[in-house]
Design a protein around this motif. Structure first.
Motif, PDB file in Angstrom:
ATOM      1  N   ASP A 102       0.770  -0.966  -0.435  1.00 54.06           N
ATOM      2  CA  ASP A 102      -0.521   0.144  -0.174  1.00 54.06           C
ATOM      3  C   ASP A 102       0.902   1.760  -0.254  1.00 54.06           C
ATOM      4  N   THR A 103       1.614   1.839  -1.398  1.00 53.23           N
ATOM      5  CA  THR A 103       1.765   2.925  -0.969  1.00 53.23           C
ATOM      6  C   THR A 103       0.933   4.361  -0.915  1.00 53.23           C
ATOM      7  N   SER A 104      -0.345   4.658  -0.675  1.00 53.39           N
ATOM      8  CA  SER A 104      -1.783   5.585  -0.119  1.00 53.39           C
ATOM      9  C   SER A 104      -0.813   6.538   0.177  1.00 53.39           C
ATOM     10  N   ARG A 105      -0.402   6.155   1.392  1.00 54.02           N
ATOM     11  CA  ARG A 105       0.105   6.838   1.778  1.00 54.02           C
ATOM     12  C   ARG A 105       2.001   7.137   1.953  1.00 54.02           C
ATOM     13  N   LEU A 106       2.802   7.047   1.245  1.00 52.98           N
ATOM     14  CA  LEU A 106       4.566   7.057   0.773  1.00 52.98           C
ATOM     15  C   LEU A 106       4.509   7.753   1.304  1.00 52.98           C
ATOM     16  N   SER A 107       6.003   8.768   1.749  1.00 50.55           N
ATOM     17  CA  SER A 107       6.581   9.752   2.074  1.00 50.55           C
ATOM     18  C   SER A 107       8.251   9.678   1.686  1.00 50.55           C
ATOM     19  N   GLY A 108       8.912  10.093   1.696  1.00 47.46           N
ATOM     20  CA  GLY A 108      10.622   9.955   2.192  1.00 47.46           C
ATOM     21  C   GLY A 108      10.233  10.840   0.575  1.00 47.46           C
ATOM     22  N   TRP A 109      12.136  10.138   0.298  1.00 46.09           N
ATOM     23  CA  TRP A 109      13.053  10.617  -0.669  1.00 46.09           C
ATOM     24  C   TRP A 109      13.779   9.069  -1.210  1.00 46.09           C
ATOM     25  N   MET A 110      14.230   9.282  -2.657  1.00 44.07           N
ATOM     26  CA  MET A 110      15.225   8.163  -2.709  1.00 44.07           C
ATOM     27  C   MET A 110      16.220   8.445  -4.060  1.00 44.07           C
ATOM     28  N   LEU A 111      17.967   8.473  -4.121  1.00 41.29           N
ATOM     29  CA  LEU A 111      18.834   9.147  -3.975  1.00 41.29           C
ATOM     30  C   LEU A 111      18.963   7.808  -4.965  1.00 41.29           C
ATOM     31  N   VAL A 112      19.012   8.369  -6.324  1.00 34.12           N
ATOM     32  CA  VAL A 112      20.154   7.723  -7.035  1.00 34.12           C
ATOM     33  C   VAL A 112      20.880   7.674  -8.144  1.00 34.12           C
ATOM     34  N   PHE A 113      22.588   7.204  -8.250  1.00 29.79           N
ATOM     35  CA  PHE A 113      23.442   7.606  -8.160  1.00 29.79           C
ATOM     36  C   PHE A 113      24.102   6.457  -9.140  1.00 29.79           C
ATOM     37  N   HIS A 114      24.736   6.949 -10.486  1.00 32.42           N
ATOM     38  CA  HIS A 114      25.659   5.784 -11.041  1.00 32.42           C
ATOM     39  C   HIS A 114      26.920   5.340 -10.832  1.00 32.42           C
ATOM     40  N   PRO A 115      27.791   4.131 -10.414  1.00 36.13           N
ATOM     41  CA  PRO A 115      29.280   4.418  -9.828  1.00 36.13           C
ATOM     42  C   PRO A 115      29.558   4.999 -10.772  1.00 36.13           C
ATOM     43  N   LEU A 123      36.477   8.544  -3.432  1.00 35.39           N
ATOM     44  CA  LEU A 123      34.795   7.811  -3.043  1.00 35.39           C
ATOM     45  C   LEU A 123      34.834   6.901  -3.340  1.00 35.39           C
ATOM     46  N   ALA A 124      35.418   6.515  -4.803  1.00 40.59           N
ATOM     47  CA  ALA A 124      35.105   5.420  -5.836  1.00 40.59           C
ATOM     48  C   ALA A 124      35.767   4.447  -4.829  1.00 40.59           C
ATOM     49  N   ARG A 125      36.532   4.167  -3.951  1.00 45.76           N
ATOM     50  CA  ARG A 125      37.288   3.482  -3.642  1.00 45.76           C
ATOM     51  C   ARG A 125      37.127   3.450  -1.544  1.00 45.76           C
ATOM     52  N   LYS A 126      36.417   4.141  -1.234  1.00 39.57           N
ATOM     53  CA  LYS A 126      36.062   3.953   0.032  1.00 39.57           C
ATOM     54  C   LYS A 126      34.582   4.230   0.433  1.00 39.57           C
ATOM     55  N   ILE A 127      33.483   3.592  -0.623  1.00 38.32           N
ATOM     56  CA  ILE A 127      32.341   3.898  -0.662  1.00 38.32           C
ATOM     57  C   ILE A 127      32.112   1.616  -0.598  1.00 38.32           C
ATOM     58  N   ALA A 128      33.319   0.857  -0.502  1.00 41.39           N
ATOM     59  CA  ALA A 128      33.173  -0.242  -0.138  1.00 41.39           C
ATOM     60  C   ALA A 128      32.754  -0.145   1.454  1.00 41.39           C
ATOM     61  N   SER A 129      34.005   0.375   2.015  1.00 41.21           N
ATOM     62  CA  SER A 129      33.707  -0.034   3.546  1.00 41.21           C
ATOM     63  C   SER A 129      32.430   0.658   4.024  1.00 41.21           C
ATOM     64  N   GLN A 177      29.457  16.890  -1.673  1.00 40.47           N
ATOM     65  CA  GLN A 177      27.486  16.502  -1.138  1.00 40.47           C
ATOM     66  C   GLN A 177      27.511  15.188  -0.570  1.00 40.47           C
ATOM     67  N   LEU A 178      27.940  14.296  -2.041  1.00 45.28           N
ATOM     68  CA  LEU A 178      27.605  12.682  -1.156  1.00 45.28           C
ATOM     69  C   LEU A 178      27.745  11.762  -0.406  1.00 45.28           C
ATOM     70  N   GLU A 179      29.629  13.026  -0.060  1.00 51.89           N
ATOM     71  CA  GLU A 179      30.151  11.886   0.903  1.00 51.89           C
ATOM     72  C   GLU A 179      29.790  12.397   2.037  1.00 51.89           C
ATOM     73  N   VAL A 180      29.264  13.372   2.399  1.00 52.89           N
ATOM     74  CA  VAL A 180      28.995  14.612   3.462  1.00 52.89           C
ATOM     75  C   VAL A 180      28.179  13.073   3.932  1.00 52.89           C
ATOM     76  N   LEU A 181      27.407  12.805   3.485  1.00 49.80           N
ATOM     77  CA  LEU A 181      25.517  12.299   3.339  1.00 49.80           C
ATOM     78  C   LEU A 181      26.144  11.270   3.864  1.00 49.80           C
ATOM     79  N   LEU A 182      27.247  10.774   3.613  1.00 45.87           N
ATOM     80  CA  LEU A 182      27.448   9.438   3.689  1.00 45.87           C
ATOM     81  C   LEU A 182      28.199   9.537   5.075  1.00 45.87           C
ATOM     82  N   HIS A 183      29.011  10.258   4.925  1.00 43.04           N
ATOM     83  CA  HIS A 183      29.383  10.038   5.935  1.00 43.04           C
ATOM     84  C   HIS A 183      28.199  10.519   7.040  1.00 43.04           C
TER      85      HIS A 183
END
Length: 312
Positions: A102-115, A123-129, A177-183
């Motif tokens: 049921d997605t009738s009350r769904l909210s939030g967000w999704m960030l999608v990014f390519h390697p 960050l290309a190497r660090k993201i594995a950690s 900015q993405l790295e700050v979010l992951l931190h």
């Protein structure tokens, strides 16, 4: 609504992802931020997950989902998103949506990014950690209101940047900015391990009991793996190691080695087994591997330990 996919649908690019879910075209070829809103909300209604799958994105996703009532299948596990939770997935994870979702009350967000967004950046190497990209959905991050507000601020800056015309600085700024979010996500997970100590210590106690039982006297068994204990405890390998590291300052493999060496010491001093027989009893296929590990962990060879005893 689309018909359920009969085979795995592989989504290699951000554009593939937005087309498949009938979302607006991404403003940036390597990254998009999707608003998850109910029908009639401010965001696009098409952002609701309407494809049953299974889908295999070749992309990273970071998401916060609230009020998604019903099961979502992620890998081999099921999770019910009634609470607002944050999750992460790496390229190659399998997703499938239940018909009764049921997605009738769904909210939030999704960030999608390519390697490729991370190409030529540390960050290309660090993201594995970041172990949370390999966590199962039922190990999602539960955020406080202040933590959600902080992430919303970060996402606003990210959105403003990726909606700007691309220039020579765009990729560097987005990755920073993405790295700050992951931190921050890493910090929040560490906080969750500590604030949910009861659940964490319960898992630790069950792990220690399984470990002790594995090395009790009896028939020889193969060397245990972290995967074995994670499966027995119904958690992911990454989650188990990260939780143990937070609570005990040792990861799962270190715990296994400690139990293995203690059992080896007992066998060396209390039995007449040869070094090779001791190694086979512990699950080693090759005795030299046992001798090498024992010496690395104790500073002495198995033979020297047997001769000198515990307290030398």
């Amino acid at each position: 609504m689309k018909q359920p996919a009969q085979e795995f649908q592989v989504l290699e690019t951000v554009t593939d992802y937005t087309r498949f879910y009938e979302l607006p075209a991404p403003a940036h070829p390597l990254l998009t931020l999707i608003d998850l809103q109910p029908s009639g909300g401010a965001g696009p209604a098409a952002s609701r997950p309407e494809v049953l799958g299974p889908v295999v994105p070749g992309l990273y996703t970071v998401f916060l989902k609230r009020n998604l009532n019903g099961p979502l299948y992620y890998g081999h596990h099921t999770y019910d998103f009634r609470e607002g939770v944050m999750g992460f997935s790496a390229p190659g994870q399998v997703f499938r949506v239940a018909r009764e979702l049921d997605t009738s009350r769904l909210s939030g967000w999704m960030l999608v990014f390519h390697p490729d967004l991370l190409r030529h950046h540390p960050l290309a190497r660090k993201i594995a950690s970041y172990g949370f990209f390999a966590y199962d959905v039922h190990e999602a991050l539960h955020l406080s209101a202040s933590e959600e507000a902080l992430l919303d601020t970060l996402l606003l800056g990210l959105r403003q940047e990726y909606e700007r015309p691309i220039d020579a600085f765009s990729q560097d700024v987005l990755v920073a900015q993405l790295e700050v979010l992951l931190h921050y996500a890493n910090r929040f997970y560490h906080r969750q391990f500590l604030t949910r100590r009861t659940a964490g210590h319960d898992l630790l106690q069950r792990f220690e009991a399984l470990l002790a039982a594995y090395f009790t006297p009896g028939a020889a068994r193969p060397l245990p793996t972290v995967r074995y204990f994670a499966d027995e405890l119904h958690v992911s390998v990454a989650y188990l190691s990260d939780l143990l590291r937070t609570l005990t300052h040792q990861n799962a493999q270190q715990h296994i080695h400690h139990a293995l060496i203690e059992r080896a010491k007992h066998l060396l001093l209390s039995t007449n087994l040869t070094i090779s027989e001791t190694a086979f009893q512990l699950g080693f296929e090759y005795p030299q591997y046992f001798s090498r590990l024992f010496k690395r962990k104790t500073g002495r060879s198995p033979a020297a330990f047997r001769t000198e005893g515990w307290f030398q």
